[in-house]
Design a protein around this motif. Structure first.
Motif, PDB file in Angstrom:
ATOM      1  N   LEU A 178      13.652   0.199 -79.267  1.00 37.50           N
ATOM      2  CA  LEU A 178      14.060  -0.152 -77.900  1.00 37.50           C
ATOM      3  C   LEU A 178      15.438  -0.810 -77.882  1.00 37.50           C
ATOM      4  O   LEU A 178      15.752  -1.678 -78.703  1.00 37.50           O
ATOM      5  N   VAL A 179      16.242  -0.369 -76.925  1.00 36.67           N
ATOM      6  CA  VAL A 179      17.571  -0.935 -76.703  1.00 36.67           C
ATOM      7  C   VAL A 179      17.720  -1.229 -75.213  1.00 36.67           C
ATOM      8  O   VAL A 179      17.343  -0.400 -74.372  1.00 36.67           O
ATOM      9  N   LYS A 180      18.266  -2.402 -74.895  1.00 34.96           N
ATOM     10  CA  LYS A 180      18.561  -2.724 -73.495  1.00 34.96           C
ATOM     11  C   LYS A 180      19.831  -3.542 -73.424  1.00 34.96           C
ATOM     12  O   LYS A 180      19.954  -4.597 -74.060  1.00 34.96           O
ATOM     13  N   ASP A 181      20.801  -3.030 -72.643  1.00 29.82           N
ATOM     14  CA  ASP A 181      22.071  -3.725 -72.426  1.00 29.82           C
ATOM     15  C   ASP A 181      22.145  -4.233 -71.002  1.00 29.82           C
ATOM     16  O   ASP A 181      21.687  -3.560 -70.059  1.00 29.82           O
ATOM     17  N   PHE A 182      22.734  -5.398 -70.847  1.00 28.86           N
ATOM     18  CA  PHE A 182      23.059  -5.944 -69.523  1.00 28.86           C
ATOM     19  C   PHE A 182      24.569  -6.170 -69.510  1.00 28.86           C
ATOM     20  O   PHE A 182      25.063  -7.181 -70.019  1.00 28.86           O
ATOM     21  N   GLY A 183      25.286  -5.203 -68.955  1.00 30.98           N
ATOM     22  CA  GLY A 183      26.735  -5.277 -69.028  1.00 30.98           C
ATOM     23  C   GLY A 183      27.170  -5.198 -70.481  1.00 30.98           C
ATOM     24  O   GLY A 183      26.816  -4.278 -71.213  1.00 30.98           O
ATOM     25  N   GLY A 184      27.930  -6.198 -70.929  1.00 31.02           N
ATOM     26  CA  GLY A 184      28.391  -6.215 -72.313  1.00 31.02           C
ATOM     27  C   GLY A 184      27.443  -6.900 -73.268  1.00 31.02           C
ATOM     28  O   GLY A 184      27.747  -7.019 -74.464  1.00 31.02           O
ATOM     29  N   LEU A 185      26.292  -7.354 -72.780  1.00 29.76           N
ATOM     30  CA  LEU A 185      25.336  -8.073 -73.619  1.00 29.76           C
ATOM     31  C   LEU A 185      24.199  -7.145 -74.033  1.00 29.76           C
ATOM     32  O   LEU A 185      23.557  -6.520 -73.183  1.00 29.76           O
ATOM     33  N   ARG A 186      23.944  -7.038 -75.334  1.00 25.85           N
ATOM     34  CA  ARG A 186      22.799  -6.265 -75.827  1.00 25.85           C
ATOM     35  C   ARG A 186      21.631  -7.235 -76.015  1.00 25.85           C
ATOM     36  O   ARG A 186      21.573  -7.995 -76.983  1.00 25.85           O
ATOM     37  N   ASN A 188       9.284  -6.790 -70.406  1.00 21.86           N
ATOM     38  CA  ASN A 188       9.652  -6.060 -69.190  1.00 21.86           C
ATOM     39  C   ASN A 188       9.876  -4.576 -69.474  1.00 21.86           C
ATOM     40  O   ASN A 188       9.590  -3.723 -68.620  1.00 21.86           O
ATOM     41  N   LEU A 189      10.374  -4.251 -70.657  1.00 25.55           N
ATOM     42  CA  LEU A 189      10.556  -2.848 -71.037  1.00 25.55           C
ATOM     43  C   LEU A 189       9.212  -2.171 -71.288  1.00 25.55           C
ATOM     44  O   LEU A 189       8.996  -1.021 -70.895  1.00 25.55           O
ATOM     45  N   ILE A 190       8.289  -2.879 -71.924  1.00 23.54           N
ATOM     46  CA  ILE A 190       6.970  -2.317 -72.208  1.00 23.54           C
ATOM     47  C   ILE A 190       6.212  -2.029 -70.922  1.00 23.54           C
ATOM     48  O   ILE A 190       5.558  -0.990 -70.788  1.00 23.54           O
ATOM     49  N   THR A 191       6.309  -2.947 -69.952  1.00 21.59           N
ATOM     50  CA  THR A 191       5.480  -2.863 -68.748  1.00 21.59           C
ATOM     51  C   THR A 191       6.167  -2.181 -67.573  1.00 21.59           C
ATOM     52  O   THR A 191       5.623  -2.160 -66.475  1.00 21.59           O
ATOM     53  N   GLY A 192       7.359  -1.637 -67.787  1.00 26.67           N
ATOM     54  CA  GLY A 192       7.995  -0.830 -66.756  1.00 26.67           C
ATOM     55  C   GLY A 192       8.828  -1.582 -65.746  1.00 26.67           C
ATOM     56  O   GLY A 192       9.350  -0.976 -64.808  1.00 26.67           O
ATOM     57  N   GLU A 226       3.163   8.396 -74.472  1.00 22.87           N
ATOM     58  CA  GLU A 226       4.439   7.774 -74.142  1.00 22.87           C
ATOM     59  C   GLU A 226       4.432   7.290 -72.691  1.00 22.87           C
ATOM     60  O   GLU A 226       4.115   8.051 -71.765  1.00 22.87           O
ATOM     61  N   ILE A 227       4.795   6.017 -72.514  1.00 18.66           N
ATOM     62  CA  ILE A 227       4.826   5.421 -71.171  1.00 18.66           C
ATOM     63  C   ILE A 227       6.221   4.904 -70.840  1.00 18.66           C
ATOM     64  O   ILE A 227       6.395   4.202 -69.840  1.00 18.66           O
ATOM     65  N   THR A 228       7.209   5.268 -71.642  1.00 17.68           N
ATOM     66  CA  THR A 228       8.570   4.764 -71.466  1.00 17.68           C
ATOM     67  C   THR A 228       9.077   5.005 -70.054  1.00 17.68           C
ATOM     68  O   THR A 228       9.089   6.147 -69.570  1.00 17.68           O
ATOM     69  N   GLY A 229       9.472   3.929 -69.389  1.00 18.06           N
ATOM     70  CA  GLY A 229      10.098   4.059 -68.085  1.00 18.06           C
ATOM     71  C   GLY A 229       9.170   4.336 -66.922  1.00 18.06           C
ATOM     72  O   GLY A 229       9.632   4.499 -65.786  1.00 18.06           O
TER      73      GLY A 229
END
Length: 261
Positions: A12-20, A50-54, A69-72
Motif C-alpha cells: 500500500l502507498v498513499k501520498d498527500f501532496g508531497g508527503l508519503r 482508512n485505506l483498508i476500510t475504504g 480484493e476489496i481495494t478502493g
C-alpha cells in the motif's frame, strides 16, 4: 498447510501532496488472531486503517479480505463483507439512546421500506423485536445494559468506547479494526474493554488493533506489526518486538520507556 490470512495488505502507498504517509506497507492478519499495529506518532497507522476500510483510496497496492480484493471499495460495501472498524473519536449518534444506537446498525431492515410498513406490519414488528433483543444481549455483554435508555451523548469517554464496540458487534463482523480503544479511557474501563476483546477473540472474532498503550498491546496482541514512516519495520511476537533495536530506535524521543519494564 497454512490457511490464507483473513486480511492481506500488499504494497500500500498513499501520498498527500508531497508527503508519503504510507510507503509500500505489507502485512497479513491471521484468522483468530489479535494483531497489533503500532508505531511512533505519524507512522501512518490510521491512514492504513482508512485505506483498508475504504475511507481512502490507495495510490498503489491492494487489500484482500477473505481472499477477495476489496481495494478502493466504498466503506459500506466493505462493512457488508464483514469488516468493521471503530474510530479514535467515537462516532455515536449523540441524540439517540444507547439502545437506539445499536438498533440502527443491522442492514436491510424491513421497516426502512415504505410499503413494508403498510403491507407487512407484522413482519416489520417481528424483525424489530428480534433486533431489539439482540441489542439488549450485546449491551449486557459490554455491561452497558443499565444505560440503555441514556442518551449516547451523556456517556463518559470509556462508556462511549464500549458503545462503539457494541455497535460493531451488532454487525456480526468477521474482522474488527479498533483504532486506539484505550485513548481517553480510565484504567477500570480499559481493563473491562480488554477483557471483552479477549472474550470475543476466544469466541472466534479476529482483531487488528492500533494502540499507543504498550502495556495493553503486549497483553492483548500477538503478533505485532510495527510501522515507521509508512513502512513495516518489524513483525513478530511481543517479545521479539520489545527487544528489537530498530523498534527501540523508532520510539526514541518520548516513547522508548513504553517498552521498558
Amino acid at each position: 498447510m497454512s490457511r490464507e490470512p483473513l486480511l492481506r495488505v500488499e504494497g500500500l502507498v498513499k501520498d498527500f501532496g508531497g508527503l508519503r504517509a504510507v510507503n509500500g506497507c505489507t502485512f497479513a492478519v491471521a484468522e483468530g488472531s489479535i494483531t497489533g499495529l503500532i508505531g511512533p506518532n505519524g507512522a501512518g497507522k490510521t491512514t492504513v486503517f482508512n485505506l483498508i476500510t475504504g475511507f481512502l483510496r490507495p495510490d498503489a497496492g491492494r487489500v484482500l479480505f477473505q481472499g477477495e480484493e476489496i481495494t478502493g471499495l466504498p466503506p459500506y460495501r466493505i462493512f457488508r463483507k464483514g469488516l468493521a472498524r471503530t474510530f479514535q473519536i467515537p462516532r455515536e449518534h449523540r441524540l439517540l439512546t444507547v439502545l437506539e444506537n445499536l438498533m440502527l446498525v443491522p442492514l436491510g431492515q424491513l421497516g426502512e421500506g415504505f410499503w413494508n410498513v403498510w403491507f407487512r406490519p407484522q413482519a416489520v414488528r417481528a424483525q424489530e423485536e428480534a433486533i431489539r433483543q439482540r441489542a439488549l444481549e450485546v449491551l449486557e455483554f459490554v455491561e452497558l445494559l443499565h444505560l440503555k435508555d441514556e442518551y449516547a451523548g451523556n456517556l463518559s469517554g470509556g462508556q462511549r468506547k464500549l458503545l462503539e464496540l457494541a455497535r460493531v458487534l451488532m454487525a456480526e463482523p468477521r474482522l474488527v479494526l479498533l483504532d486506539e480503544p484505550g485513548a481517553g479511557v480510565n484504567p477500570t474501563l480499559m481493563k473491562k474493554l480488554a477483557e471483552k476483546i479477549l472474550e470475543l477473540n476466544r469466541k472466534g472474532l479476529t482483531f487488528l488493533i492500533i494502540e499507543h498503550d504498550m502495556d495493553l498491546v503486549m497483553r492483548l496482541c500477538d503478533p505485532i506489526v510495527v510501522l515507521s514512516e509508512g513502512s513495516v519495520l518489524k513483525e513478530g511476537s511481543p517479545e521479539a518486538v520489545r527487544r528489537d533495536p530498530k523498534v527501540l530506535e523508532a520510539y526514541l524521543g518520548g516513547q522508548y520507556g513504553a517498552f521498558e519494564g
